[in-house]
Motif scaffolding. Structure first.
Motif, PDB file in Angstrom:
ATOM      1  N   ASN A  67       0.904  -1.254   0.049  1.00 27.46           N
ATOM      2  CA  ASN A  67       0.066   0.033  -0.111  1.00 27.46           C
ATOM      3  C   ASN A  67       0.918   1.408  -0.012  1.00 27.46           C
ATOM      4  OD1 ASN A  67      -2.354  -1.697   0.104  1.00 27.46           O
ATOM      5  ND2 ASN A  67      -2.992  -0.782   1.771  1.00 27.46           N
ATOM      6  N   GLN A  68       2.118   1.223  -0.326  1.00 26.56           N
ATOM      7  CA  GLN A  68       3.105   2.295  -0.208  1.00 26.56           C
ATOM      8  C   GLN A  68       3.857   2.029  -1.480  1.00 26.56           C
ATOM      9  OE1 GLN A  68       4.803   4.258   3.031  1.00 26.56           O
ATOM     10  NE2 GLN A  68       3.609   3.301   4.513  1.00 26.56           N
ATOM     11  N   THR A  69       3.973   3.143  -2.227  1.00 26.84           N
ATOM     12  CA  THR A  69       4.979   3.612  -3.288  1.00 26.84           C
ATOM     13  C   THR A  69       5.419   4.879  -3.282  1.00 26.84           C
ATOM     14  OG1 THR A  69       3.594   2.368  -4.893  1.00 26.84           O
ATOM     15  CG2 THR A  69       5.460   3.429  -5.899  1.00 26.84           C
ATOM     16  N   ARG A  70       6.936   4.836  -3.177  1.00 23.32           N
ATOM     17  CA  ARG A  70       7.593   6.127  -2.987  1.00 23.32           C
ATOM     18  C   ARG A  70       8.462   6.271  -4.145  1.00 23.32           C
ATOM     19  NH1 ARG A  70       9.443   3.552   2.575  1.00 23.32           N
ATOM     20  NH2 ARG A  70       7.633   3.821   3.758  1.00 23.32           N
ATOM     21  N   GLN A  76      23.394  14.507  -4.716  1.00 18.58           N
ATOM     22  CA  GLN A  76      24.457  14.903  -3.946  1.00 18.58           C
ATOM     23  C   GLN A  76      24.826  16.391  -4.459  1.00 18.58           C
ATOM     24  OE1 GLN A  76      25.088  12.719  -1.592  1.00 18.58           O
ATOM     25  NE2 GLN A  76      26.523  14.017  -0.842  1.00 18.58           N
ATOM     26  N   ILE A  77      24.287  17.149  -3.741  1.00 17.89           N
ATOM     27  CA  ILE A  77      24.824  18.683  -3.932  1.00 17.89           C
ATOM     28  C   ILE A  77      26.332  18.918  -3.737  1.00 17.89           C
ATOM     29  CG2 ILE A  77      24.307  21.026  -3.361  1.00 17.89           C
ATOM     30  CD1 ILE A  77      21.404  20.050  -2.132  1.00 17.89           C
ATOM     31  N   SER A  78      26.803  18.337  -2.730  1.00 17.55           N
ATOM     32  CA  SER A  78      28.544  18.491  -2.677  1.00 17.55           C
ATOM     33  C   SER A  78      28.774  17.051  -2.046  1.00 17.55           C
ATOM     34  CB  SER A  78      28.781  19.634  -1.662  1.00 17.55           C
ATOM     35  OG  SER A  78      28.179  19.589  -0.320  1.00 17.55           O
ATOM     36  N   GLU A  79      30.053  17.127  -1.736  1.00 17.72           N
ATOM     37  CA  GLU A  79      30.647  15.813  -1.196  1.00 17.72           C
ATOM     38  C   GLU A  79      29.791  15.562   0.306  1.00 17.72           C
ATOM     39  OE1 GLU A  79      34.650  16.038  -0.895  1.00 17.72           O
ATOM     40  OE2 GLU A  79      34.942  15.881  -2.814  1.00 17.72           O
ATOM     41  N   ARG A  80      29.321  16.576   1.019  1.00 14.58           N
ATOM     42  CA  ARG A  80      28.783  16.356   2.260  1.00 14.58           C
ATOM     43  C   ARG A  80      27.200  16.722   2.381  1.00 14.58           C
ATOM     44  NH1 ARG A  80      32.720  17.922   7.174  1.00 14.58           N
ATOM     45  NH2 ARG A  80      34.642  17.511   6.321  1.00 14.58           N
ATOM     46  N   LEU A  81      26.663  17.091   1.319  1.00 16.06           N
ATOM     47  CA  LEU A  81      25.482  17.705   1.517  1.00 16.06           C
ATOM     48  C   LEU A  81      24.454  17.001   0.249  1.00 16.06           C
ATOM     49  CD1 LEU A  81      23.042  19.464   2.938  1.00 16.06           C
ATOM     50  CD2 LEU A  81      23.700  21.285   1.079  1.00 16.06           C
ATOM     51  N   SER A  82      23.187  16.365   0.805  1.00 18.58           N
ATOM     52  CA  SER A  82      22.402  15.852  -0.222  1.00 18.58           C
ATOM     53  C   SER A  82      21.116  16.309   0.162  1.00 18.58           C
ATOM     54  CB  SER A  82      22.440  14.553  -0.085  1.00 18.58           C
ATOM     55  OG  SER A  82      22.202  13.708   0.916  1.00 18.58           O
ATOM     56  N   ALA A  83      20.254  16.250  -0.880  1.00 21.12           N
ATOM     57  CA  ALA A  83      18.647  16.595  -0.875  1.00 21.12           C
ATOM     58  C   ALA A  83      17.940  15.678  -1.433  1.00 21.12           C
ATOM     59  CB  ALA A  83      18.464  17.943  -1.128  1.00 21.12           C
ATOM     60  N   SER A  84      16.656  15.468  -1.028  1.00 27.09           N
ATOM     61  CA  SER A  84      15.840  14.445  -1.727  1.00 27.09           C
ATOM     62  C   SER A  84      14.480  15.111  -1.863  1.00 27.09           C
ATOM     63  CB  SER A  84      15.614  13.243  -1.086  1.00 27.09           C
ATOM     64  OG  SER A  84      16.893  12.609  -0.864  1.00 27.09           O
ATOM     65  N   PHE A  85      13.814  14.928  -2.969  1.00 35.01           N
ATOM     66  CA  PHE A  85      12.324  15.240  -3.141  1.00 35.01           C
ATOM     67  C   PHE A  85      11.688  14.049  -3.390  1.00 35.01           C
ATOM     68  CE2 PHE A  85       8.738  15.682  -6.218  1.00 35.01           C
ATOM     69  CZ  PHE A  85       8.145  16.621  -5.387  1.00 35.01           C
ATOM     70  N   ARG A  86      10.627  13.829  -2.607  1.00 34.86           N
ATOM     71  CA  ARG A  86       9.930  12.377  -2.307  1.00 34.86           C
ATOM     72  C   ARG A  86       8.479  12.739  -2.671  1.00 34.86           C
ATOM     73  NH1 ARG A  86      12.345  10.985   1.483  1.00 34.86           N
ATOM     74  NH2 ARG A  86      10.959  12.057   2.946  1.00 34.86           N
ATOM     75  N   TYR A  87       7.832  11.918  -3.652  1.00 40.96           N
ATOM     76  CA  TYR A  87       6.514  11.814  -3.948  1.00 40.96           C
ATOM     77  C   TYR A  87       5.928  10.207  -3.618  1.00 40.96           C
ATOM     78  CZ  TYR A  87       2.206  12.432  -6.788  1.00 40.96           C
ATOM     79  OH  TYR A  87       0.903  12.483  -7.022  1.00 40.96           O
ATOM     80  N   SER A  88       5.047  10.325  -2.677  1.00 39.93           N
ATOM     81  CA  SER A  88       4.479   8.955  -2.240  1.00 39.93           C
ATOM     82  C   SER A  88       2.959   8.785  -2.728  1.00 39.93           C
ATOM     83  CB  SER A  88       4.612   8.669  -0.679  1.00 39.93           C
ATOM     84  OG  SER A  88       6.035   8.787  -0.316  1.00 39.93           O
ATOM     85  N   TYR A 106      -1.563  11.309  -2.037  1.00 39.89           N
ATOM     86  CA  TYR A 106      -0.476  11.486  -2.698  1.00 39.89           C
ATOM     87  C   TYR A 106       0.426  12.574  -1.705  1.00 39.89           C
ATOM     88  CZ  TYR A 106      -2.455   9.499  -6.761  1.00 39.89           C
ATOM     89  OH  TYR A 106      -3.250   8.968  -7.972  1.00 39.89           O
ATOM     90  N   ASP A 107       1.652  12.165  -1.195  1.00 44.35           N
ATOM     91  CA  ASP A 107       2.145  13.010  -0.486  1.00 44.35           C
ATOM     92  C   ASP A 107       3.502  13.456  -1.137  1.00 44.35           C
ATOM     93  OD1 ASP A 107       2.523  13.896   2.463  1.00 44.35           O
ATOM     94  OD2 ASP A 107       4.302  12.770   2.115  1.00 44.35           O
ATOM     95  N   ARG A 108       4.064  14.626  -0.695  1.00 42.53           N
ATOM     96  CA  ARG A 108       5.172  15.363  -1.149  1.00 42.53           C
ATOM     97  C   ARG A 108       6.028  15.938  -0.279  1.00 42.53           C
ATOM     98  NH1 ARG A 108       0.811  16.687  -3.321  1.00 42.53           N
ATOM     99  NH2 ARG A 108       0.633  18.522  -2.359  1.00 42.53           N
ATOM    100  N   SER A 109       7.215  15.494  -0.168  1.00 43.49           N
ATOM    101  CA  SER A 109       8.106  15.989   1.005  1.00 43.49           C
ATOM    102  C   SER A 109       9.745  16.205   0.490  1.00 43.49           C
ATOM    103  CB  SER A 109       8.195  15.005   2.152  1.00 43.49           C
ATOM    104  OG  SER A 109       8.580  13.597   1.647  1.00 43.49           O
TER     105      SER A 109
END
Length: 706
Positions: A67-70, A76-88, A106-109
């Motif tokens: 019942n969940q699909t993500r 990987q913005i830099s060697e130390r920093l990463s960011a994610s956009f998620r749609y579930s 439908y969830d976005r985060s």
């Protein structure tokens, strides 16, 4: 509150014993995560780890459990920093633990992770992260995590989580010793969603999580994990959580593609597919460019030789440049200097166009010519002047460090004036027929909407700096015209009725403009555009940009009067007009990062500012994020609270390996509303000119000899 369960200590103890027996870290993928978790974050199965992926990597992960699909897009913005956009896509989910079950959502985060301490010989790497940084709070959780590589095959992770990551085996928040308020986690207000819930971060009960990763070879990764997420919103609704233990296996089919299977929470099977690429690594290696023309040394004496007829020299130069995909706008001789002004519609790297033009001139110029000046143009405007010596071209073509030596002996300066337009290029007319695709990703009602068809385009340039453009779309397939819920915005519907344009007609005149580009002074660029400026608006747009050749800073001003177009996307207009405008500042940071701030008035009449941060690669890739805050309240804005999103620019030549200046541009928004909406004018000046300036030429000068 409860104490951590025995399985957690079993996993932790096993990891510790294995680590002590393995000793210091051995050679291996130092500082790089071995995989993505089910939320698209570098880590274990459900839990995060402290290592990021390779610098610049862009990963897409889709995972499914009962019942969940993500869907997750992670950069990987830099060697130390990463960011994610998620749609579930969630079915049978509770908005809040213990609340009623919703049939679907439908969830976005967004998520963010920063590694604040690198791994050492005996010290693990440490990272801090926030899940659901901007979202509904369904996946809200924060963590501090440590990971240690004990050998090329073995790695262990131990973390402390809050929110969802502190919901199983929780205990009193240790941060409570700093401030008692940390012991209690306030209820996250849902409201319109999409806002920051900073008052909840790192508050409430905390809990440990951890896991062990083992790679028997380069293809396989086996993972055992203790999860501190009690899945209270799903337990008993989406599935039954029976255990905190998760087990998984990853198969690396290739450097980019991974398939994963998991046994989760003692009751469910999960699957995941991951695809990762790095913009730094072109798909076609060094490319499929045709060989450049050879440098032709002067024969015999270097003394003066009889001049060629002016017309013959212009014709020969125009023909030679056309073979390289360049156009001659003007030519002049001044003593021992030959000057040409060129247009470049083929090469995305201006240094490559410059080098090819210089090579062509060596086989054409009279022997007494000692210097070549090549003026680069955009939209008919002169942008940069590249002055180089002919003798350097002859001497350095096969030198092992030819690029560095050539740049050191070349002068790049502003080119505020044009040569006389005697190159035979103007007036110029071009036309084409191409396929088009218009996607819409992750909106509140549908994960993907897309239209496709055929686009007819035409461009007429009667003289330098004056450009007439038209583009007509004929839709053949697509579902952009479908909607589940019409706009309920209390603001003027400047964007939220966008689906009505897709619904109005399968034939759309998306652009019909006349634009004048001019150099009003040194380091200054100007533009005036009139006509049907974009799919939804027509009107008049004017812009002035200050952008010195080697300056990191640029400043701009734009003023527009615009009127909303009719839904059939032809020549009619609706009864809504607005004056908009912005003052803009652009700044190029080190490492390919670019920041932009736009302050002004938007299409709905609201005022505020947009902040953009992007990372650009020398090959033309660009990945950025933006956020706009105006005087529209989050309640009036509606779902999402404020405008924000991710922008991607993918150069076509990176895909094909062949020289091509066009690129695929797309913007991913959690939701498109009316607040903070800006006019999409074609040909804005900053992106038009900066690729031809000294700073861009310096960054990619290695392509001069290609």
């Amino acid at each position: 509150m409860s104490r951590p369960s025995k399985p957690f200590f079993l996993i932790s103890s096993a990891a510790l014993i294995a680590g002590l027996s393995a000793g210091p870290a051995a050679a291996g993928p130092e500082g790089t995560a071995w995989g993505y978790n089910s939320f698209g974050v570098p880590g274990l199965i459900d839990m995060p780890g402290a290592f990021g992926r390779e610098d610049g990597e862009l990963g897409y992960a889709v995972s499914h459990v009962q019942n969940q699909t993500r869907h997750a897009l992670t950069f990987q913005i830099s060697e130390r920093l990463s960011a994610s956009f998620r749609y579930s896509l969630l079915h049978d989910i509770r908005r809040n633990p213990g609340g009623p079950v919703e049939p679907y959502r439908y969830d976005r985060s967004f998520s963010l992770q920063y590694r604040f301490l690198e791994e050492g010989t005996y010290r693990p790497a440490f990272a801090i992260g926030v899940n659901d940084l901007v979202g509904t709070g369904i996946y809200g959780g924060e963590y501090v995590v440590a990971s240690k590589t004990f050998s090329p095959q073995l790695r262990a992770t131990l973390g402390l989580g809050w929110g969802r990551l502190g919901s199983h085996g929780g205990f009193t928040n240790p941060l409570g010793v700093l401030k008692p308020a940390f012991k209690y986690r306030p209820f996250a207000e849902s409201g319109p969603g999409g806002g920051f819930q900073a008052k909840t971060w790192f508050r409430g009960d905390a809990a440990f999580f951890g896991g062990v990763e083992w790679r028997p070879n380069d293809r396989w990764r086996l993972v055992a994990e203790y999860s501190s997420d009690d899945y209270a919103r799903e337990d008993g609704a989406a599935f039954k959580r029976k255990s905190p233990l998760n087990f998984g296996a990853d198969y690396h089919y290739s450097d980019r593609t991974t398939f994963s299977a998991r046994y989760l929470y003692g009751s469910e099977l999960g699957l995941q597919f991951t695809y990762a690429l790095n913009p730094k690594q072109p798909r076609m290696g060094s490319g499929l460019d045709a060989a450049p023309p050879p440098v032709v040394p002067r024969a015999g004496s270097a003394g003066p030789s009889p001049d060629l007829d002016e017309g013959a020299l212009i014709a020969a130069t125009r023909s030679a440049l056309e073979k390289e995909g360049l156009t001659l706008h003007g030519l002049a001789r001044d003593g021992d200097t030959l000057r040409i002004q060129i247009g470049n519609d083929r090469y995305p790297i201006a240094a490559q166009a410059t080098g090819r033009a210089a090579r062509a001139l060596t086989g054409l110029a009279p022997a007494h010519i000692e210097r070549f000046e090549i003026r680069l143009t955009e939209k008919g405007m002169p942008v940069s002047s590249v002055l180089l010596r002919r003798a350097d071209l002859e001497a350095l073509e096969f030198h092992p460090v030819a690029s560095d030596l050539m740049r050191a002996r070349t002068r790049i300066a502003d080119a505020p004036t044009s040569l006389a337009p005697n190159g035979g290029y103007f007036p110029a007319f071009t036309a084409g027929l191409d396929p088009y695709v218009t996607p819409s990703f992750f909106d509140p009602d549908s994960p993907l909407r897309i239209d496709g068809g055929v686009a007819a385009s035409a461009r007429f340039e009667p003289t330098a700096g004056l450009v007439f453009s038209a583009r007509l779309h004929q839709k053949l397939v697509g579902n952009m015209d479908r909607t589940i819920r019409p706009s309920t915005s209390v603001l003027p519907h400047v964007r939220s009725d966008g689906y009505l344009y897709a619904k109005g007609s399968d034939t759309s005149l998306t652009e019909l403009t006349g634009a004048w580009y001019v150099r009003p002074g040194r380091d200054l660029y100007g533009r005036v555009t009139v006509g049907l400026l974009e799919q939804m608006y027509g009107g008049v747009s004017s812009e002035l940009l200050w952008k010195p050749q080697n300056s990191r800073l640029a400043l701009g001003a734009e003023v527009n009067w615009t009127k909303q177009r009719a839904f059939d996307d032809m020549f009619g207009f609706r009864d809504y007009d607005v004056a908009t405008g912005h003052l803009s500042a652009y700044y190029q940071f080190d490492g390919g990062f670019m920041g932009q701030i736009d302050v002004g008035r938007y299409l709905a009449g609201d005022t505020g500012a947009t902040v953009t941060l992007a990372r650009e690669f020398d090959n033309g890739w660009k990945i950025g994020a933006f956020a706009t805050l105006t005087n529209v309240s989050s309640e009036d804005f509606g779902e999402g609270s404020f405008d924000k999103g991710i922008s991607l620019t993918i150069p076509i030549d990176w895909i094909t390996g062949k020289p091509e200046r066009r690129a695929i541009n797309t913007t991913i928004r959690p939701v498109q509303r009316d607040g903070g909406a800006r006019l999409a004018v074609p040909g804005r000046l900053y992106e038009t000119v900066r690729g031809q300036q000294a700073s861009a030429l310096d960054a990619s000068w290695g392509r001069f000899w290609k």
